[in-house]
Motif scaffolding. Structure first.
Motif, PDB file in Angstrom:
ATOM      1  N   THR A 102       0.819  -1.228   0.000  1.00 21.92           N
ATOM      2  CA  THR A 102       0.000   0.000   0.000  1.00 21.92           C
ATOM      3  C   THR A 102       0.846   1.268   0.000  1.00 21.92           C
ATOM      4  OG1 THR A 102      -0.162  -0.149   2.402  1.00 21.92           O
ATOM      5  CG2 THR A 102      -1.943  -1.131   1.124  1.00 21.92           C
ATOM      6  N   GLY A 103       2.148   1.125  -0.251  1.00 17.79           N
ATOM      7  CA  GLY A 103       3.024   2.280  -0.327  1.00 17.79           C
ATOM      8  C   GLY A 103       3.003   3.102   0.954  1.00 17.79           C
ATOM      9  N   TRP A 104       3.067   4.438   0.783  1.00 15.95           N
ATOM     10  CA  TRP A 104       3.064   5.334   1.934  1.00 15.95           C
ATOM     11  C   TRP A 104       1.651   5.766   2.322  1.00 15.95           C
ATOM     12  CZ3 TRP A 104       7.321   5.681   4.742  1.00 15.95           C
ATOM     13  CH2 TRP A 104       8.554   5.456   4.132  1.00 15.95           C
ATOM     14  N   ASP A 105       0.642   5.144   1.716  1.00 17.74           N
ATOM     15  CA  ASP A 105      -0.733   5.562   1.980  1.00 17.74           C
ATOM     16  C   ASP A 105      -1.317   4.966   3.250  1.00 17.74           C
ATOM     17  OD1 ASP A 105      -0.841   7.137  -0.326  1.00 17.74           O
ATOM     18  OD2 ASP A 105      -1.349   5.385  -1.562  1.00 17.74           O
ATOM     19  N   SER A 106      -0.944   3.718   3.564  1.00 17.59           N
ATOM     20  CA  SER A 106      -1.509   3.074   4.756  1.00 17.59           C
ATOM     21  C   SER A 106      -0.574   1.971   5.259  1.00 17.59           C
ATOM     22  CB  SER A 106      -2.894   2.492   4.466  1.00 17.59           C
ATOM     23  OG  SER A 106      -2.806   1.475   3.487  1.00 17.59           O
ATOM     24  N   ASP A 107      -0.808   1.586   6.504  1.00 17.64           N
ATOM     25  CA  ASP A 107       0.024   0.552   7.145  1.00 17.64           C
ATOM     26  C   ASP A 107      -0.521  -0.844   6.864  1.00 17.64           C
ATOM     27  OD1 ASP A 107       1.688   2.162   9.539  1.00 17.64           O
ATOM     28  OD2 ASP A 107      -0.232   3.077   8.989  1.00 17.64           O
ATOM     29  N   THR A 108       0.379  -1.806   6.928  1.00 19.82           N
ATOM     30  CA  THR A 108      -0.011  -3.211   7.058  1.00 19.82           C
ATOM     31  C   THR A 108       0.284  -3.591   8.499  1.00 19.82           C
ATOM     32  OG1 THR A 108       0.584  -3.671   4.752  1.00 19.82           O
ATOM     33  CG2 THR A 108       0.358  -5.562   6.244  1.00 19.82           C
ATOM     34  N   ASP A 109      -0.748  -3.964   9.247  1.00 25.59           N
ATOM     35  CA  ASP A 109      -0.616  -4.149  10.693  1.00 25.59           C
ATOM     36  C   ASP A 109       0.178  -5.399  11.062  1.00 25.59           C
ATOM     37  OD1 ASP A 109      -2.075  -1.856  11.149  1.00 25.59           O
ATOM     38  OD2 ASP A 109      -3.993  -2.934  11.318  1.00 25.59           O
ATOM     39  N   LEU A 110       0.925  -5.279  12.158  1.00 23.18           N
ATOM     40  CA  LEU A 110       1.608  -6.431  12.755  1.00 23.18           C
ATOM     41  C   LEU A 110       0.758  -6.960  13.903  1.00 23.18           C
ATOM     42  CD1 LEU A 110       4.192  -4.184  12.079  1.00 23.18           C
ATOM     43  CD2 LEU A 110       5.365  -6.336  12.516  1.00 23.18           C
ATOM     44  N   THR A 111       0.903  -8.256  14.175  1.00 21.34           N
ATOM     45  CA  THR A 111       0.125  -8.912  15.226  1.00 21.34           C
ATOM     46  C   THR A 111       1.059  -9.400  16.328  1.00 21.34           C
ATOM     47  OG1 THR A 111      -1.525  -9.633  13.613  1.00 21.34           O
ATOM     48  CG2 THR A 111      -1.486 -10.771  15.740  1.00 21.34           C
ATOM     49  N   TYR A 112       0.646  -9.199  17.569  1.00 19.68           N
ATOM     50  CA  TYR A 112       1.454  -9.625  18.718  1.00 19.68           C
ATOM     51  C   TYR A 112       1.414 -11.145  18.856  1.00 19.68           C
ATOM     52  CZ  TYR A 112       3.136 -10.031  23.530  1.00 19.68           C
ATOM     53  OH  TYR A 112       3.831 -10.372  24.665  1.00 19.68           O
ATOM     54  N   ASN A 113       2.604 -11.752  19.012  1.00 20.55           N
ATOM     55  CA  ASN A 113       2.733 -13.190  19.241  1.00 20.55           C
ATOM     56  C   ASN A 113       3.034 -13.408  20.715  1.00 20.55           C
ATOM     57  OD1 ASN A 113       3.729 -15.846  19.547  1.00 20.55           O
ATOM     58  ND2 ASN A 113       4.390 -15.918  17.406  1.00 20.55           N
ATOM     59  N   PRO A 114       2.082 -13.936  21.500  1.00 14.17           N
ATOM     60  CA  PRO A 114       2.300 -14.067  22.945  1.00 14.17           C
ATOM     61  C   PRO A 114       3.385 -15.073  23.311  1.00 14.17           C
ATOM     62  CG  PRO A 114       0.258 -15.144  22.281  1.00 14.17           C
ATOM     63  CD  PRO A 114       0.746 -14.400  21.085  1.00 14.17           C
ATOM     64  N   THR A 115       3.699 -15.967  22.401  1.00 16.31           N
ATOM     65  CA  THR A 115       4.745 -16.962  22.683  1.00 16.31           C
ATOM     66  C   THR A 115       6.135 -16.346  22.568  1.00 16.31           C
ATOM     67  OG1 THR A 115       3.340 -18.760  21.903  1.00 16.31           O
ATOM     68  CG2 THR A 115       5.705 -19.201  22.030  1.00 16.31           C
ATOM     69  N   THR A 116       6.364 -15.609  21.481  1.00 12.88           N
ATOM     70  CA  THR A 116       7.685 -15.018  21.257  1.00 12.88           C
ATOM     71  C   THR A 116       7.823 -13.617  21.849  1.00 12.88           C
ATOM     72  OG1 THR A 116       7.050 -14.040  19.134  1.00 12.88           O
ATOM     73  CG2 THR A 116       7.885 -16.310  19.112  1.00 12.88           C
ATOM     74  N   LYS A 117       6.683 -12.999  22.221  1.00 19.73           N
ATOM     75  CA  LYS A 117       6.632 -11.610  22.701  1.00 19.73           C
ATOM     76  C   LYS A 117       7.044 -10.621  21.614  1.00 19.73           C
ATOM     77  CE  LYS A 117       5.749 -12.989  26.968  1.00 19.73           C
ATOM     78  NZ  LYS A 117       5.809 -14.455  26.818  1.00 19.73           N
ATOM     79  N   LYS A 118       6.915 -11.029  20.339  1.00 20.55           N
ATOM     80  CA  LYS A 118       7.287 -10.175  19.217  1.00 20.55           C
ATOM     81  C   LYS A 118       6.053  -9.846  18.378  1.00 20.55           C
ATOM     82  CE  LYS A 118      11.796 -12.457  19.046  1.00 20.55           C
ATOM     83  NZ  LYS A 118      12.743 -13.284  18.236  1.00 20.55           N
ATOM     84  N   LEU A 119       6.191  -8.844  17.504  1.00 16.44           N
ATOM     85  CA  LEU A 119       5.122  -8.451  16.584  1.00 16.44           C
ATOM     86  C   LEU A 119       5.457  -9.017  15.203  1.00 16.44           C
ATOM     87  CD1 LEU A 119       5.094  -4.826  17.888  1.00 16.44           C
ATOM     88  CD2 LEU A 119       3.157  -6.381  18.122  1.00 16.44           C
ATOM     89  N   GLU A 120       4.437  -9.560  14.513  1.00 22.67           N
ATOM     90  CA  GLU A 120       4.724 -10.299  13.286  1.00 22.67           C
ATOM     91  C   GLU A 120       3.687 -10.043  12.193  1.00 22.67           C
ATOM     92  OE1 GLU A 120       4.741 -14.383  14.436  1.00 22.67           O
ATOM     93  OE2 GLU A 120       6.536 -14.220  15.703  1.00 22.67           O
ATOM     94  N   ILE A 121       4.119 -10.198  10.955  1.00 27.98           N
ATOM     95  CA  ILE A 121       3.241 -10.376   9.794  1.00 27.98           C
ATOM     96  C   ILE A 121       3.659 -11.695   9.177  1.00 27.98           C
ATOM     97  CG2 ILE A 121       2.587  -9.526   7.512  1.00 27.98           C
ATOM     98  CD1 ILE A 121       3.205  -6.714   8.478  1.00 27.98           C
TER      99      ILE A 121
END
Length: 353
Positions: free
Chosen positions: A267-286
């Protein structure tokens, strides 16, 4: 029978005489008293730096330990302890068969931390040499003791544990927030919260437990932080940037959702692609996103100028505010990982699928 007994006595007498004769020929290793450290002298000092870990931190030379006239290899161990502890639990830095040794700054820094010196503050250690011989380290002698002044460093940022309902109120396993530098009190980190929580400081050896200094809300729930707070701090379930400053008596929890944005993304600079929280790794992911070569960054709450903007990798390899990142790999599908679980040591990965 008498002749047999006489024969046995004769043999025993001869063996005894031979044994005595052999003993007279033996040379014994006999410690001849303590030996002296030649350099450095008591009161010498050093300031250690993380930028020069291989520089000499402590260069020692000493006299030979005396063990009589019999040639033998002597092992020397370099022992230190915090001044005043009387070598009750000495730390052995190194050993050698020479009468000299140089301990580099990194090794000395780790050793003085072990015996209890405080980073960036001059402390005092006692140094002695322990000598021994043989595989069993027998006939131990000690040199004189010298006093050495050391200013150590730390590459670890000071931290507070955020213990609460989100993790079972257990400080040793609680997520951390970190200050920007040693001696600073501006603690920050990212984590999931779920109800009440408190900030717990480490004890003198770095352990986080109840009974240490802790901080909570003053009861007004307006972001005022006090030691042994009257109330728990609190937040509804969600992912937050958590900040606390015990010196100014303030804290703040700001909800944040992270996304990736930029020319490299669909989506270029127009909008974000959201990341999701992973409770196992404590990291944010796509799990999968199509990327093409180009600029990108990580943005919080789908907005600019709100303080959530990670787009630069600093000299230490960590993500910091501002700027743009560049994706220069081949176009294709990638897994994106944004790791904010290590406070002020933020990183990301783009993994080709």
């Amino acid at each position: 029978m008498k002749n047999i007994v006489k024969s046995f006595l004769s043999i025993a007498l001869i063996a005894s005489l031979i044994s005595c004769e052999d003993e007279q020929d033996l040379s014994y290793l006999t410690p001849e008293g303590s030996f002296q450290i030649l350099t450095p002298t008591s009161g010498d000092e050093v300031v250690l730096s993380a930028t020069t870990p291989l520089n000499p931190g402590l260069s020692l030379s000493w006299e030979d330990a005396k063990y009589g006239s019999t040639p033998t290899e002597i092992t020397y161990e370099i022992e230190i302890d915090k001044t005043g502890d009387n070598f009750d639990t000495p730390f052995t830095i190194s050993s050698t068969t020479n009468t000299y040794i140089t301990i580099n700054s990194d090794a000395l820094n780790g050793a003085v931390a072990t015996v209890g010196l405080t980073p960036f503050s001059q402390g005092s250690i006692d140094v002695r040499i322990k000598s021994s011989v043989g595989s069993q380290s027998s006939e131990v002698q000690y040199s004189n003791v010298i006093n050495y002044l050391v200013t150590p460093y730390s590459t670890e940022l000071p931290k507070l544990a955020v213990a609460g309902n989100h993790q079972g109120w257990n400080p040793p396993t609680a997520p951390r927030i970190a200050s920007s530098a040693f001696g600073a009190t501006d603690y920050e980190g990212y984590m999931m919260l779920d109800g009440g929580f408190k900030f717990v400081a480490p004890d003198a050896v770095g352990n986080f437990n109840w009974g240490n200094t802790d901080y909570g809300d003053d009861g007004s729930f307006t972001g005022i932080l006090v030691e042994t707070g009257e109330s728990d701090c609190s937040a509804v379930t969600g992912y937050y940037r958590v900040r606390a400053n015990p010196a100014t008596g303030t804290y703040n929890v700001a909800p944040v959702s992270w996304g990736i944005i930029g020319a490299a993304t669909p989506t270029g600079w127009d909008s974000d692609t959201d990341l999701t929280y992973n409770p196992t790794t404590k990291k944010l992911e796509i799990a999968s996103i199509a990327l093409v070569p180009g600029a990108f960054k990580f943005r919080g709450n789908n907005a600019w100028s709100n303080g959530f903007d990670l787009g630069t990798v600093n000299a230490d390899g960590f993500l910091v505010d501002g700027g743009d990142l560049t994706f220069s790999g081949p176009a294709g599908n990638y897994k994106v990982i944004l790791d904010l679980s290590n406070p002020r040591r933020y990183t990301y990965e783009l993994i080709a699928l």
